[in-house]
Design a protein around this motif. Structure first.
Motif, short mmCIF file in Angstrom:
data_model
loop_
_atom_site.label_atom_id
_atom_site.label_comp_id
_atom_site.label_asym_id
_atom_site.label_seq_id
_atom_site.Cartn_x
_atom_site.Cartn_y
_atom_site.Cartn_z
N LYS A 78 -2.79 -13.80 -1.47
CA LYS A 78 -2.03 -13.01 -0.28
C LYS A 78 -1.25 -11.81 -0.52
O LYS A 78 -1.08 -10.74 0.02
CB LYS A 78 -1.61 -14.18 0.80
N ARG A 79 -0.38 -12.29 -1.65
CA ARG A 79 0.67 -11.30 -1.89
C ARG A 79 0.26 -9.80 -2.38
O ARG A 79 0.54 -8.99 -2.09
CB ARG A 79 1.65 -11.94 -3.09
N ARG A 82 -1.79 -8.05 0.18
CA ARG A 82 -0.89 -6.99 1.24
C ARG A 82 -0.42 -6.01 0.46
O ARG A 82 -0.15 -5.02 1.06
CB ARG A 82 0.53 -8.11 1.43
N TRP A 85 -3.30 -3.34 0.43
CA TRP A 85 -3.65 -2.78 1.81
C TRP A 85 -2.23 -1.85 2.25
O TRP A 85 -2.68 -0.93 2.70
CB TRP A 85 -3.88 -3.74 2.74
N LYS A 86 -1.19 -2.18 1.92
CA LYS A 86 0.02 -1.40 2.14
C LYS A 86 -0.03 -0.32 1.28
O LYS A 86 0.43 0.86 1.79
CB LYS A 86 1.38 -2.15 1.77
#
Length: 227
Positions: A78-79, A82, A85-86
């Motif tokens: 997940k890290r 994120r 996509w950031k």
């Protein structure tokens, strides 16, 4: 009480026997178990290390360690998701929107110059280069494959072939004669896909680089245990 190197090796061997292969996942579990063992030894100085570890292992149910492992894997994945996509969204932010529009226009003009057939050939060459490059890189970075942080960071690069395939699909499906607001529809679609592909590549590369740097840090941090 702080565990010594020999005691940490014993815990590490136990974790490896349980089938956990990624080094960073092993280290997270080792840190968790070592902390519990140290707590028991501090609470009861007369307790031996063997008894403290046995009690700690028994405190986990059958799926206890695997549940911890799944949480660690999910957290790492997940890290990096994120982060990717950031990074991807930031390239369409206020700072870069004019640059993105410029590259769409430049790609549109370039496509008008080189033509549909030559651009199709160019994409085929890019796909072949991506395949060969991926195989070659696999030999250079084999040590990093032991780290989930690296695998998660580089995973987005594996979808580059999908981007190239999508671009080729647009080339084949959109007729070259169709126009929208006096603009060639094929050139607009292909130019947009090219810019999206480039933005995706930049974001994927940055994510992969972050994963590699984190893996390097872990290699240095745990080089004594994995020497």
């Amino acid at each position: 009480m702080t565990l010594n190197q020999e005691q940490l090796f014993e815990i590490k061997a136990f974790i490896e026997k349980k089938g956990f292969t990624y080094i960073d996942v092993q280290m997270e579990i080792l840190d968790h178990i070592a902390s519990l063992v140290e707590e028991k030894l501090n609470a009861n100085p007369n307790l031996s290390f063997a008894d403290a570890t046995a009690e700690t292992y028994e405190s986990f149910c059958i799926t206890g360690l695997h549940n911890i492992s799944n949480e660690i894997i999910s957290s790492i994945s997940k890290r990096y998701s994120r982060y990717f996509w950031k990074s991807f969204a930031s390239l369409f932010g206020f700072r870069y929107i004019l640059i993105s529009c410029f590259f769409v226009l430049a790609a549109y003009k370039m496509l008008a110059f080189i033509g549909k057939d030559d651009f199709y050939k160019f994409n085929i060459i890019c796909m072949l280069v991506a395949i060969v490059g991926g195989l070659f890189a696999g030999f250079l970075i084999k040590d990093y494959k032991k780290y989930l942080s690296f695998k998660s960071g580089i995973s987005f690069l594996s979808f580059l072939m999908t981007g190239l395939f999508f671009t080729n699909l647009l080339i084949n499906k959109v007729p070259a004669s169709i126009t929208v607001f006096s603009l060639n529809a094929w050139q607009v679609a292909a130019a947009g896909s090219v810019v999206l592909f480039v933005v995706y590549f930049i974001s994927a590369f940055k994510t992969a680089k972050t994963g590699m740097n984190e893996s390097k840090s872990l290699i240095e941090k745990y080089k004594i245990l994995y020497a």
